[in-house]
Design a protein around this motif. Structure first.
Motif, PDB file in Angstrom:
ATOM      1  N   ASP A  83       0.817  -1.210   0.000  1.00  0.00           N
ATOM      2  CA  ASP A  83       0.000   0.000   0.000  1.00  0.00           C
ATOM      3  C   ASP A  83       0.856   1.268   0.000  1.00  0.00           C
ATOM      4  N   ASP A  84       2.139   1.109  -0.241  1.00  0.00           N
ATOM      5  CA  ASP A  84       3.047   2.256  -0.290  1.00  0.00           C
ATOM      6  C   ASP A  84       2.555   3.249  -1.345  1.00  0.00           C
ATOM      7  N   ILE A 119      16.107  -9.000 -17.823  1.00  0.00           N
ATOM      8  CA  ILE A 119      14.680  -9.309 -17.759  1.00  0.00           C
ATOM      9  C   ILE A 119      14.071  -8.602 -16.548  1.00  0.00           C
ATOM     10  N   GLN A 120      13.097  -7.772 -16.788  1.00  0.00           N
ATOM     11  CA  GLN A 120      12.453  -7.043 -15.691  1.00  0.00           C
ATOM     12  C   GLN A 120      11.701  -8.026 -14.794  1.00  0.00           C
ATOM     13  N   TYR A 121      11.753  -7.784 -13.487  1.00  0.00           N
ATOM     14  CA  TYR A 121      11.039  -8.634 -12.533  1.00  0.00           C
ATOM     15  C   TYR A 121      10.102  -7.788 -11.693  1.00  0.00           C
ATOM     16  N   ILE A 122       8.841  -8.238 -11.617  1.00  0.00           N
ATOM     17  CA  ILE A 122       7.849  -7.585 -10.764  1.00  0.00           C
ATOM     18  C   ILE A 122       7.220  -8.656  -9.894  1.00  0.00           C
ATOM     19  N   HIS A 123       7.318  -8.491  -8.583  1.00  0.00           N
ATOM     20  CA  HIS A 123       6.795  -9.504  -7.680  1.00  0.00           C
ATOM     21  C   HIS A 123       5.279  -9.629  -7.832  1.00  0.00           C
ATOM     22  N   PRO A 124       4.756 -10.858  -7.871  1.00  0.00           N
ATOM     23  CA  PRO A 124       3.311 -11.073  -8.073  1.00  0.00           C
ATOM     24  C   PRO A 124       2.420 -10.357  -7.048  1.00  0.00           C
ATOM     25  N   VAL A 129      -1.894  -4.248  -7.647  1.00  0.00           N
ATOM     26  CA  VAL A 129      -1.899  -2.820  -7.343  1.00  0.00           C
ATOM     27  C   VAL A 129      -1.437  -2.024  -8.559  1.00  0.00           C
ATOM     28  N   LEU A 130      -0.381  -2.480  -9.172  1.00  0.00           N
ATOM     29  CA  LEU A 130       0.166  -1.791 -10.337  1.00  0.00           C
ATOM     30  C   LEU A 130      -0.809  -1.789 -11.491  1.00  0.00           C
ATOM     31  N   ILE A 199       3.602 -10.375 -18.794  1.00  0.00           N
ATOM     32  CA  ILE A 199       2.950 -10.215 -20.104  1.00  0.00           C
ATOM     33  C   ILE A 199       1.884  -9.129 -19.997  1.00  0.00           C
ATOM     34  N   VAL A 200       1.047  -9.257 -18.972  1.00  0.00           N
ATOM     35  CA  VAL A 200      -0.058  -8.316 -18.776  1.00  0.00           C
ATOM     36  C   VAL A 200       0.465  -6.910 -18.512  1.00  0.00           C
ATOM     37  N   LEU A 201       1.433  -6.790 -17.620  1.00  0.00           N
ATOM     38  CA  LEU A 201       1.986  -5.480 -17.303  1.00  0.00           C
ATOM     39  C   LEU A 201       2.627  -4.825 -18.518  1.00  0.00           C
ATOM     40  N   THR A 202       3.345  -5.606 -19.308  1.00  0.00           N
ATOM     41  CA  THR A 202       3.981  -5.072 -20.512  1.00  0.00           C
ATOM     42  C   THR A 202       2.933  -4.596 -21.509  1.00  0.00           C
TER      43      THR A 202
END
Length: 211
Positions: A83-84, A119-124, A129-130, A199-202
């Motif tokens: 929630d940052d 390779i970009q990494y985004i924690h699930p 939120v993103l 995939i979705v974020l990109t």
């Protein structure tokens, strides 16, 4: 390559350092807290490398990110609270990694390897939120690139952004689950991302789809 950790001294930092030193023998691993941050900036004359910045460190977060991006370093932020309020602003910077507290050792190692290799990494944990905030702030007409994906792959991407699982996509497109898996694998390969979330974020970040 030098791996730099900017985080206040504590047991978690010690554990991260130990893991990285043990599994990345070819890389130098160093750590700094807010008290020795100015010394770090003066000594950071080399370009390239990788830096992990804990968002809770008592420093100016965004100017620190700019500093290291200008040094052509791969920048990862370590977030402890989903929630940052800074999260969406951080996401819009398109950094190399978005880590989250509680990552298991193998997950951390895989994420660092991926970022190191481009390779970009985004924690699930962070992705819902993103997705929600980014989609809310960027409601525009989709603009798909030509010649990147097949028509079927675009259909799969659009259904992924709607949260459908492989079995549901198979039923909607009248194809087998195995065929869906093959399409997802090809999409991952073309985008150079590690998982479905990315995939979705990109797709959303590049305005390829609307949700």
């Amino acid at each position: 390559m030098k791996m730099t950790i900017i985080k206040e001294p504590n047991l978690l930092r010690d554990g991260i350092i130990k893991i990285l030193q043990e599994y990345f023998l070819e890389h130098e691993v160093v750590a700094y807290g807010s008290k020795d941050y100015l010394t770090l900036q003066r000594e950071t004359n080399d370009e390239n490398g990788l830096v992990i910045i804990d968002c809770d460190t008592a420093i100016n977060l965004f100017s620190t990110i700019d500093f290291y991006k200008n040094k052509n370093k791969k920048v990862i932020v370590w977030i402890s609270n989903r929630d940052d309020v800074r999260l969406i602003d951080l996401f819009q910077l398109n950094l190399d990694g978005y880590f989250y507290n509680g990552m298991e050792k193998e997950e951390l190692l895989a994420a660092v390897r991926g970022v190191r290799d481009g390779i970009q990494y985004i924690h699930p944990i962070l992705s819902p939120v993103l997705l929600k905030d980014y989609a809310r702030l960027h409601k525009t007409t989709p603009d798909k690139p030509v010649g990147v994906f097949s028509e079927r792959e675009w259909e799969v991407i659009e259904l992924l952004t709607q949260g459908f699982k492989n079995e549901q996509i198979a039923k909607l497109l009248f194809i087998s689950v195995e065929t869906v898996k093959n399409h997802v694998s090809q999409i991952l390969k073309k985008l150079g991302v590690p998982d479905r979330t990315n995939i979705v974020l990109t797709a959303i970040r590049n305005n390829w789809v609307s949700i």
